[in-house]
Scaffold this motif. Structure first.
Motif, PDB file in Angstrom:
ATOM      1  N   ALA A 563      37.743  36.123  47.165  1.00  0.00           N
ATOM      2  CA  ALA A 563      36.663  35.570  46.339  1.00  0.00           C
ATOM      3  C   ALA A 563      35.334  36.252  46.652  1.00  0.00           C
ATOM      4  O   ALA A 563      34.539  36.547  45.749  1.00  0.00           O
ATOM      5  N   GLU A 564      35.080  36.515  47.944  1.00  0.00           N
ATOM      6  CA  GLU A 564      33.848  37.214  48.325  1.00  0.00           C
ATOM      7  C   GLU A 564      33.787  38.597  47.684  1.00  0.00           C
ATOM      8  O   GLU A 564      32.743  39.017  47.161  1.00  0.00           O
ATOM      9  N   LEU A 565      34.903  39.317  47.730  1.00  0.00           N
ATOM     10  CA  LEU A 565      34.937  40.669  47.170  1.00  0.00           C
ATOM     11  C   LEU A 565      34.758  40.642  45.658  1.00  0.00           C
ATOM     12  O   LEU A 565      34.068  41.494  45.079  1.00  0.00           O
ATOM     13  N   VAL A 566      35.384  39.666  45.014  1.00  0.00           N
ATOM     14  CA  VAL A 566      35.279  39.554  43.557  1.00  0.00           C
ATOM     15  C   VAL A 566      33.839  39.232  43.157  1.00  0.00           C
ATOM     16  O   VAL A 566      33.295  39.791  42.194  1.00  0.00           O
ATOM     17  N   ARG A 567      33.197  38.326  43.892  1.00  0.00           N
ATOM     18  CA  ARG A 567      31.806  37.990  43.581  1.00  0.00           C
ATOM     19  C   ARG A 567      30.894  39.181  43.836  1.00  0.00           C
ATOM     20  O   ARG A 567      29.976  39.454  43.052  1.00  0.00           O
ATOM     21  N   ALA A 568      31.132  39.893  44.936  1.00  0.00           N
ATOM     22  CA  ALA A 568      30.307  41.059  45.263  1.00  0.00           C
ATOM     23  C   ALA A 568      30.417  42.138  44.187  1.00  0.00           C
ATOM     24  O   ALA A 568      29.471  42.908  43.966  1.00  0.00           O
ATOM     25  N   ALA A 569      31.561  42.183  43.506  1.00  0.00           N
ATOM     26  CA  ALA A 569      31.764  43.161  42.436  1.00  0.00           C
ATOM     27  C   ALA A 569      31.257  42.648  41.093  1.00  0.00           C
ATOM     28  O   ALA A 569      31.479  43.296  40.062  1.00  0.00           O
ATOM     29  N   HIS A 571      32.267  39.978  39.553  1.00  0.00           N
ATOM     30  CA  HIS A 571      33.439  39.513  38.804  1.00  0.00           C
ATOM     31  C   HIS A 571      33.961  40.586  37.846  1.00  0.00           C
ATOM     32  O   HIS A 571      34.369  40.315  36.721  1.00  0.00           O
ATOM     33  N   ARG A 572      33.926  41.816  38.350  1.00  0.00           N
ATOM     34  CA  ARG A 572      34.601  42.916  37.671  1.00  0.00           C
ATOM     35  C   ARG A 572      35.921  43.177  38.393  1.00  0.00           C
ATOM     36  O   ARG A 572      36.077  42.835  39.566  1.00  0.00           O
ATOM     37  N   VAL A 573      36.872  43.789  37.711  1.00  0.00           N
ATOM     38  CA  VAL A 573      38.218  43.979  38.263  1.00  0.00           C
ATOM     39  C   VAL A 573      38.261  45.277  39.063  1.00  0.00           C
ATOM     40  O   VAL A 573      38.282  46.363  38.488  1.00  0.00           O
ATOM     41  N   ILE A 574      38.270  45.138  40.374  1.00  0.00           N
ATOM     42  CA  ILE A 574      38.357  46.313  41.244  1.00  0.00           C
ATOM     43  C   ILE A 574      39.780  46.377  41.796  1.00  0.00           C
ATOM     44  O   ILE A 574      40.054  46.136  42.977  1.00  0.00           O
ATOM     45  N   ALA A 575      40.716  46.657  40.922  1.00  0.00           N
ATOM     46  CA  ALA A 575      42.119  46.768  41.310  1.00  0.00           C
ATOM     47  C   ALA A 575      42.869  47.451  40.178  1.00  0.00           C
ATOM     48  O   ALA A 575      42.406  47.489  39.029  1.00  0.00           O
ATOM     49  N   ALA A 598      36.053  33.463  35.900  1.00  0.00           N
ATOM     50  CA  ALA A 598      34.945  34.408  35.745  1.00  0.00           C
ATOM     51  C   ALA A 598      35.457  35.838  35.702  1.00  0.00           C
ATOM     52  O   ALA A 598      34.942  36.681  34.957  1.00  0.00           O
ATOM     53  N   LEU A 599      36.486  36.114  36.488  1.00  0.00           N
ATOM     54  CA  LEU A 599      37.090  37.445  36.499  1.00  0.00           C
ATOM     55  C   LEU A 599      37.794  37.715  35.168  1.00  0.00           C
ATOM     56  O   LEU A 599      37.635  38.784  34.563  1.00  0.00           O
ATOM     57  N   LEU A 600      38.575  36.750  34.710  1.00  0.00           N
ATOM     58  CA  LEU A 600      39.322  36.927  33.474  1.00  0.00           C
ATOM     59  C   LEU A 600      38.403  37.103  32.273  1.00  0.00           C
ATOM     60  O   LEU A 600      38.686  37.913  31.378  1.00  0.00           O
ATOM     61  N   LEU A 601      37.305  36.353  32.250  1.00  0.00           N
ATOM     62  CA  LEU A 601      36.440  36.337  31.077  1.00  0.00           C
ATOM     63  C   LEU A 601      35.265  37.294  31.176  1.00  0.00           C
ATOM     64  O   LEU A 601      34.401  37.313  30.290  1.00  0.00           O
ATOM     65  N   GLY A 602      35.216  38.097  32.228  1.00  0.00           N
ATOM     66  CA  GLY A 602      34.127  39.051  32.376  1.00  0.00           C
ATOM     67  C   GLY A 602      34.141  40.097  31.270  1.00  0.00           C
ATOM     68  O   GLY A 602      35.191  40.543  30.823  1.00  0.00           O
ATOM     69  N   ARG A 603      32.960  40.496  30.842  1.00  0.00           N
ATOM     70  CA  ARG A 603      32.835  41.522  29.790  1.00  0.00           C
ATOM     71  C   ARG A 603      32.367  42.857  30.336  1.00  0.00           C
ATOM     72  O   ARG A 603      32.411  43.866  29.632  1.00  0.00           O
ATOM     73  N   ASP A 604      31.887  42.870  31.575  1.00  0.00           N
ATOM     74  CA  ASP A 604      31.378  44.118  32.138  1.00  0.00           C
ATOM     75  C   ASP A 604      32.538  44.958  32.660  1.00  0.00           C
ATOM     76  O   ASP A 604      33.438  44.456  33.332  1.00  0.00           O
ATOM     77  N   GLU A 605      32.513  46.219  32.363  1.00  0.00           N
ATOM     78  CA  GLU A 605      33.562  47.141  32.799  1.00  0.00           C
ATOM     79  C   GLU A 605      33.511  47.347  34.314  1.00  0.00           C
ATOM     80  O   GLU A 605      32.417  47.449  34.868  1.00  0.00           O
ATOM     81  N   PRO A 606      34.664  47.386  34.957  1.00  0.00           N
ATOM     82  CA  PRO A 606      36.025  47.236  34.429  1.00  0.00           C
ATOM     83  C   PRO A 606      36.425  45.763  34.310  1.00  0.00           C
ATOM     84  O   PRO A 606      36.249  44.982  35.240  1.00  0.00           O
ATOM     85  N   SER A 607      36.960  45.421  33.171  1.00  0.00           N
ATOM     86  CA  SER A 607      37.409  44.049  32.936  1.00  0.00           C
ATOM     87  C   SER A 607      38.448  44.051  31.839  1.00  0.00           C
ATOM     88  O   SER A 607      38.586  45.021  31.086  1.00  0.00           O
ATOM     89  N   TRP A 608      39.165  42.942  31.734  1.00  0.00           N
ATOM     90  CA  TRP A 608      40.190  42.835  30.704  1.00  0.00           C
ATOM     91  C   TRP A 608      39.580  42.786  29.303  1.00  0.00           C
ATOM     92  O   TRP A 608      40.199  43.244  28.343  1.00  0.00           O
ATOM     93  N   LEU A 609      38.385  42.232  29.181  1.00  0.00           N
ATOM     94  CA  LEU A 609      37.805  42.044  27.856  1.00  0.00           C
ATOM     95  C   LEU A 609      36.867  43.157  27.427  1.00  0.00           C
ATOM     96  O   LEU A 609      36.544  43.263  26.235  1.00  0.00           O
ATOM     97  N   SER A 610      36.418  44.012  28.343  1.00  0.00           N
ATOM     98  CA  SER A 610      35.454  45.046  27.953  1.00  0.00           C
ATOM     99  C   SER A 610      35.994  46.003  26.890  1.00  0.00           C
ATOM    100  O   SER A 610      35.224  46.431  26.015  1.00  0.00           O
TER     101      SER A 610
END
Length: 745
Positions: A563-569, A571-575, A598-610
């Motif tokens: 969760a810390e890593l995801v927030r620090a990014a 909520h972009r997908v770093i994987a 927040a990760l799933l619905l993120g719009r900033d690249e890299p993300s599922w929705l961008s």
């Protein structure tokens, strides 16, 4: 099987150019009484399109599909009783295409991996009212002639000359047919699904550009009239670059069909090839009259699962997942359907199988493919190759090395049958695959280092981690040994559960003991005193949690760190392929549902929705296959139809909607919707072997959640906290909304 008893494989003798047409005239006797039945059985090393009196038999295309040809050759049977008339003469023809057998395969220029020319075999069996039987089989009595198809290739396309005559008949070469290779397909045929009209037609300096509004897999259908000998050139691409077809991502695949018109009314479909495209350009179209539509082609899979929610982008993303699955199930599960690859990469389906099995009835399709996996595994001394069927024999990613098992990709031998078992409840799936599971694990366990973990071997690791440079997608931030060991642990646990399901309790205990030793070795090698995992990357925590390799408070601490890593990014997908499918699940299991949403619905690249903002209608191979400035990612691998990163849809089904099989085949079902992310409603359904299971939840402005659901009477339902006061309704209450959801794809 003996449905081709007495038939031989036949091939053209070299006098016929292009796709050969094999011809045999025959009579249906009149003196034997009524024709009770007539069955045509066909197979091919390559592709075969049977016809009687010039009319194609059956709905299947690209038949009999691609298998591990050295071991398995599918036989397709057609009922042709209505096509034959006692006392009449008929003509049986077999059009042969190169297909996967002797066309191009892979990106390294290989051609004729299995053979240098197509071969076909057929047996027509006619049974009459007097009990007699008459057969027509492929043998030396057949002839070969020229077809209108001058050239055909799955990657490069088809050249069709409608002015071409049959010409002289030539004798055929006869080759014995080994009956041990013949199999009855358990999966569905490849068929045409639908036809899509273009949403726009634009004149260009060199022709006419058609936009079909959807990235799809198939070919163009032309109904056209033009002067005799007029040439049309059809080219295809998934996206545009500067207003023109972006063909660089196709690499060496030409994806080009050529048609020479007859001068009459021509209806044209290039059925010995297929393309992945949204856009098509036709050179010469301005000089003809007619219509163009795109024909969607793929395995005939029944749609069983739906999803929709209050977030239009997330619903659209789910639609893209469905379309990517449709496009990558042309006979086998592939990585992509458009460039010079289209191979059965095992890692993609390993992570995506649970999603696939919710969306479509994949049981027969994947059982058939798993039979190929077992055949290739046997041929490779227990090693599961990178691709199935193995079109890359002997090839290793690292030059000079022998190919070896790789985590997640080779784990498909375990993960895929388990996903099919969970969805279908068919114990035969596990029984068929259990020896393969064990063979995979036995081989990998010999590869462990002195520390008892899987390190030192080549690994794809967290393939296409977005932090990796475009030219080196293997350069992930996560340690490959960590990823490999976590994946291995998951496979051992699933194999233990498989042994238990099959009544092999002693073997199950042995596998559990082996998993325990691996957990200890992992902790010693990769965990520090603060329970940080080596490389401290999101993927190692996500896979560590879902694989079960972490124990005690290490699980929660891993979730907290993730969760810390995801927030620090932000909520972009770093994987990448190994980690992204499990990020939301790992966060949810450890109490971080808000971060998962927040990760799933993120719009900033890299993300599922961008990618949606850039016009994506399928799931991309890279998070930025098309960049924000409209340019195509410069990486060598840039597919715009790749389902692997859509595997997060499994979490959407199980958590956002809340439908999970609590027992194989949904004999018991868990309904545990977990509202969040600002969604005000979500719904979904799956047609289980027992009947329809559907859930809908709505949240009002005060935060109160209302849940309704339906399930078959014989299915035991477990309700999660949010569904505790759920209302059970009749399935008919969901009919209209679920029909609308299914229509989205």
């Amino acid at each position: 099987m003996n449905v081709l008893h007495g038939a031989h494989l036949i091939e053209a003798d070299g006098s016929v150019s292009g796709a050969p047409l094999f011809v045999r005239a025959f009579a249906v006797p009149a003196a034997r009484g009524a024709l009770e039945s007539a069955t045509l059985a066909v197979t091919a090393e390559g592709l075969v399109e049977p016809a009687i009196d010039g009319v194609v038999v059956g709905d299947a295309v690209l038949s009999p599909g691609w298998t591990a040809y050295h071991s398995r050759l599918r036989v397709i049977e057609h009922d042709v009783t209505s096509r034959l008339v006692p006392g009449s003469q008929h003509e049986l023809t077999l059009l042969a295409g190169n297909g996967w057998y002797c066309g191009r395969l892979g990106w390294m220029g290989a051609r004729g991996v299995y053979g240098d020319r197509p071969r076909v075999a057929a047996l027509l069996t006619m049974i009459f009212a007097d009990g007699s039987e008459v057969t027509v089989s492929t043998d030396q009595s057949w002839h070969s002639v020229c077809s209108p198809i001058v050239a055909d290739d799955l990657y490069d396309g088809e050249h069709l000359d409608l002015t071409r005559e049959r010409g002289t008949e030539h004798p055929v070469l006869v080759v014995p047919l080994d009956p041990a290779r013949l199999v009855t397909p358990v999966g569905p045929p490849i068929t045409r699904h639908e036809a899509i009209a273009p949403i726009s037609v634009t004149a260009t300096p060199t022709g006419t550009l058609f936009d079909f509004g959807q990235n799809l897999v198939g070919w163009l259908r032309l109904r056209v009239r033009g002067s005799r000998g007029h040439r049309l050139v059809l080219t295809h691409a998934e996206v545009l670059d500067g207003g023109e077809l972006a063909r660089r991502p196709l690499r060496s695949a030409r994806a080009e069909d050529t048609v020479i018109l007859s001068g009459g009314d021509d209806e044209i479909e290039p059925t010995l090839t297929f393309h992945g495209f949204r856009y098509a350009h036709i050179e010469g179209w301005a000089d003809v009259t007619g219509t163009v539509e795109a024909v969607v082609v793929g395995s005939d899979l029944a749609r069983i699962g739906t999803f929709a929610c209050s977030d239009a982008d997330l619903t659209r993303f789910h639609r893209n997942v469905v379309w990517s699955l449709r496009g990558n199930t042309v006979g086998i599960p592939t990585d992509c359907p458009q460039r010079d690859e289209r191979l059965g990469w095992t890692g993609d389906i390993a992570v995506f199988a649970p999603t696939a099995c919710y969306l479509f009835d994949m049981t027969g399709f994947l059982r058939d493919w798993l039979a190929d996996l077992r055949a290739e595994q046997k041929a490779n001394d227990g090693r599961v190759p990178y691709v199935v069927p193995d079109a890359l024999p002997g090839w290793a990613v690292v030059p000079g090395e022998e190919p070896e098992s790789v985590a997640i990709w080779s784990d498909a031998a375990v993960w895929v049958p388990w996903a099919v078992w969970e969805a279908s409840g068919e114990l035969a799936v596990l029984a068929e695959s259990y020896p393969s599971m064990c063979a995979h694990l036995d081989r990998v366990l010999t590869r462990l280092s002195p520390r008892g973990v899987w390190e030192g071997d080549f690994q794809f690791g967290d393939w296409l981690d977005p932090t990796a440079p475009p030219e080196n997608p293997i350069q992930a931030v996560s340690d490959p040994g960590v990823i490999a060991t976590e994946a291995l642990h998951r496979s051992i646990l699933l194999t233990a559960r498989t042994a238990e399901a099959l009544g092999r309790r002693e073997e199950a205990e042995n596998w559990r003991a082996r998993a325990a030793r691996l957990r200890q070795a992992f902790a010693d090698a990769y965990l520090d005193a603060d329970c940080r995992i080596l490389s401290d990357a999101p993927a190692v925590y996500a896979l560590g949690i879902v694989s079960g390799i972490l124990e005690g408070d290490a699980v929660q601490r891993a979730g907290d760190r993730l969760a810390e890593l995801v927030r620090a990014a932000g909520h972009r997908v770093i994987a990448g392929f190994a980690g992204a499918p499990y990020l939301c699940e790992a966060l949810t299991r450890t109490g971080h549902l808000d971060d998962a949403y927040a990760l799933l619905l993120g719009r900033d690249e890299p993300s599922w929705l961008s990618p949606l903002a850039r016009g994506a209608t399928t799931v991309w191979e890279r998070w930025d296959s098309l960049r924000a400035d409209g340019s195509v990612n410069p990486g060598e691998m840039t597919s715009f139809n790749h389902y692997a990163l859509g595997a997060v849809a499994d979490w959407m089904h199980r958590t956002a909607v809340g439908i999970s099989p609590a027992a194989p085949g949904y004999a018991r079902v868990l309904l545990d919707p977990r509202p969040g992310g600002g969604l005000t409603w979500a719904r979904g359904s799956v047609r289980t072997p027992h009947g329809l299971v559907a859930v809908q939840w709505e949240q009002d402005a005060a935060g109160s959640v209302t849940v309704t659901y339906c399930a078959p009477d014989e299915v035991e339902v477990e309700l999660g906290p949010a569904a505790g006061a759920a209302e059970r309704v009749d399935a008919s209450a969901f009919a209209e909304m679920l029909a609308a959801d299914a229509a989205l794809a």
